[in-house]
Design an enzyme around this catalytic site. Structure first.
Site, mmCIF file in Angstrom:
data_model
loop_
_atom_site.group_PDB
_atom_site.id
_atom_site.type_symbol
_atom_site.label_atom_id
_atom_site.label_comp_id
_atom_site.label_asym_id
_atom_site.label_seq_id
_atom_site.Cartn_x
_atom_site.Cartn_y
_atom_site.Cartn_z
ATOM 1 N N SER A 133 -3.556 -5.937 0.641
ATOM 2 C CA SER A 133 -3.453 -7.010 1.631
ATOM 3 C C SER A 133 -2.557 -8.088 1.049
ATOM 4 O O SER A 133 -2.369 -8.173 -0.166
ATOM 5 C CB SER A 133 -4.839 -7.589 1.912
ATOM 6 O OG SER A 133 -4.767 -8.808 2.627
ATOM 7 N N TYR A 146 -12.980 -12.167 -0.883
ATOM 8 C CA TYR A 146 -12.045 -11.140 -0.427
ATOM 9 C C TYR A 146 -10.753 -11.163 -1.235
ATOM 10 O O TYR A 146 -10.273 -10.112 -1.684
ATOM 11 C CB TYR A 146 -11.745 -11.339 1.059
ATOM 12 C CG TYR A 146 -10.815 -10.296 1.628
ATOM 13 C CD1 TYR A 146 -11.182 -8.950 1.638
ATOM 14 C CD2 TYR A 146 -9.575 -10.650 2.158
ATOM 15 C CE1 TYR A 146 -10.323 -7.983 2.161
ATOM 16 C CE2 TYR A 146 -8.721 -9.692 2.681
ATOM 17 C CZ TYR A 146 -9.102 -8.360 2.683
ATOM 18 O OH TYR A 146 -8.253 -7.405 3.199
#
Length: 246
Positions: A133, A146
């Site tokens: 990501s 995250y």
């Protein structure tokens, strides 16, 4: 070796980027093995592309072992299983949410990579593709769980590039920005309304956009290693900078 003779393994293949990648790889000529906890969804996709659906929970070592034993050979591994939970500041962090994110994104990638490296090596033209990501490249407020997990997953993956140097295995990191999938619903515990607001006023990437990029990397000539591909919607400049219309 052409795609028609290769087996590609995709984790987290029951929906979103994983499902789109399985379909795209199948269309490109790969035999695709789809793994996810929701194996019935994988089976529907496998029926479409003449692939193989198998149950897989990347957080469970026994499940990974059984999955590995059920796949006799593989040339491509797409580490796609992952996700986010919550959006809290560090001071209010939920340890269970953090534990889930590290188990799924980091240890899940570790387990699958360790299990399949011997098969990728034996194929003579292996490829590890890991979906991280843009959260692996930056940080943002309330996202430490995250972003921390994605940084760790990316470091695991990038380290492979040197460790596998000289072997017949390529290593590619795919780092997407905003993609409209079930990602935000998972992050917000199934709150579809809250998840929808994440994408309001802009045009996010689709799962197919990311899948196309994965297939492009997987189908380059064997001597070409695309180390890292970062893709974002035009409306997003970084993890926090976005252009919203209206």
């Amino acid at each position: 070796m052409t795609a028609e003779h290769k087996t590609a393994v995709v984790t987290g293949a029951s929906s979103g980027i994983g499902a789109a990648t399985a379909r795209a790889l199948g269309k490109a000529g790969f035999h695709v093995v789809l793994g996810a906890r929701r194996v019935e969804r994988c089976q529907e996709i496998a029926d479409e592309i003449r692939g193989t659906a198998l149950p897989l929970d990347v957080t469970d070592a026994d499940s990974v072992r059984a999955f590995d034993e059920a796949v006799p050979e593989a040339a491509v591994l797409v580490n796609n299983a992952g996700g986010a939970k919550g959006l809290d500041p560090v001071e209010q962090a939920d340890e269970e949410q953090w534990r889930w994110m590290w188990e799924t994104n980091v240890l899940g990638t570790l387990r699958l990579t360790k299990a399949f490296l011997p098969k990728l090596r034996a194929s003579g033209d292996g490829h590890v593709i890991t979906v991280t990501s843009i959260a692996a490249l930056d940080w943002y407020d309330n996202g430490a769980g995250y972003t921390g997990a994605k940084h760790a997953q990316a470091m695991l993956h990038r380290t492979l590039r040197g460790e596998l140097l000289g072997e017949p295995i390529r290593v590619t990191e795919i780092a997407p920005g905003m993609v409209e999938t079930e990602f935000s619903e998972v992050r917000f515990d199934g709150d579809a309304e809250k998840a929808a607001k994440v994408y309001q006023g802009l045009t996010p990437l689709t799962a197919d956009d990311v899948a196309d990029t994965i297939v492009f990397a997987a189908t380059r000539p064997s001597h070409v290693n695309l180390d890292q591909i970062v893709l974002k919607p035009r409306d997003q400049a970084s993890g926090t900078r976005r252009h919203r219309r209206g």
